[in-house]
Design an enzyme around this catalytic site. Structure first.
Site, short mmCIF file in Angstrom:
data_model
loop_
_atom_site.label_atom_id
_atom_site.label_comp_id
_atom_site.label_asym_id
_atom_site.label_seq_id
_atom_site.Cartn_x
_atom_site.Cartn_y
_atom_site.Cartn_z
N ASP A 27 22.49 56.86 43.33
CA ASP A 27 23.81 56.44 42.87
C ASP A 27 24.72 57.63 42.59
O ASP A 27 24.28 58.79 42.58
CB ASP A 27 23.68 55.61 41.58
N TYR A 54 10.72 59.84 40.26
CA TYR A 54 12.00 60.17 39.64
C TYR A 54 11.73 60.87 38.31
O TYR A 54 10.73 60.59 37.63
CB TYR A 54 12.82 58.91 39.36
#
Length: 267
Positions: A53, A114
């Site tokens: 994003d 992540y």
């Protein structure tokens, strides 16, 4: 069979609308495609392991493109050097390899990792401020670590998937969810077989609620059971998040070997 070039990419997502091309916005994908067009003379489609994003960073994004019939696209090391010479300072090609197999950056991936970085300082140090989130309240890291273990395993993560997206399934498997504290930084390490939209940031948002004492660690079990994102806390901000590593099965483990010993970034 058409050969493919596979890239391992690091980028600072601060100035970008995310990985994927968007009209009237600057994306990582569009920057790469523009540079490749300068080299090849025509547009080349670039496919990544997944979309990050706006504001999200990457240390190990993986992308591939079909290798055109062009003299500049015969040596992956030369491609790496040419790209790094033309890319802006906040995008770096860490490695490049060539394959003639059925490799696909997205569909061949078997796991992703992540990392979300938190600063325990009320005001982050200048060289950290673009890469970490400072909640500005005291956190009980031990309680957050205890809570994190409730999410490890295979679960329905509907409560941690942002609304407005359609999913064929919200069941995912987390292999690891750990917190690592070093001086004034805490890193949330999240490794799984796949992630829903904003899933990691929503998990971090829930852990922050636990850390500040709003809920007990067992509250995450209640969140899993509700399967309702509307009852969850706000997402953690994007700038603390980074796509650290993407894992592939044999024979596509090039970057597992290079992750710790690739001393040259080709720039």
């Amino acid at each position: 069979m058409t050969k493919k070039i596979v890239l391992q990419i690091a980028y600072q997502g601060t100035s970008y609308s995310g990985w994927q091309y968007q009209p009237n916005a600057l994306s990582i994908q569009e920057v790469l495609k523009t540079i490749l067009k300068k080299i090849a003379g025509f547009r080349i489609s670039v496919i990544s392991s997944g979309r990050t994003d706006a504001g999200v960073h990457a240390q190990g994004q993986i992308a591939h493109f079909h290798c055109p019939d062009h003299p500049h696209f015969t040596d992956p090391r030369q491609i790496q050097k040419m790209l790094n010479a033309l890319l802006p300072h906040d995008i770096v090609i860490r490695d490049a390899v060539m394959t003639d197999g059925d490799f696909h950056s997205r569909f061949s991936a078997i796991a992703k990792e992540y990392r979300y970085t938190l600063s325990l300082l009320p005001k982050p140090l200048p060289h950290h401020r673009l890469f970490c989130f400072s909640p500005r309240y005291k956190l009980n890291i031990a309680r957050m670590q205890e809570a994190a273990q409730y999410l490890v395993g295979t679960h329905d993560f509907a409560s941690f998937a942002n609304l407005g997206r359609e999913y064929s399934s919200t069941i995912r498997t987390l292999y690891t969810l750990d917190l690592s504290e070093q001086e004034h930084l805490v890193t949330v390490i999240c490794r799984g077989n796949g992630f829903l939209y904003k899933m990691v940031r929503n998990i971090v948002g829930a852990l922050l609620d636990i850390g500040k004492g709003k809920y007990p660690p067992e509250h995450l079990l209640d969140m899993l059971a509700t399967k309702d994102r509307r009852k969850g806390p706000p997402s953690a901000p994007p700038y603390g998040l980074s796509l650290h590593h993407v894992c592939y099965p044999p024979p596509y483990q090039w970057f597992c070997k290079h992750e710790h010993n690739n001393s040259s970034e080709g720039k």
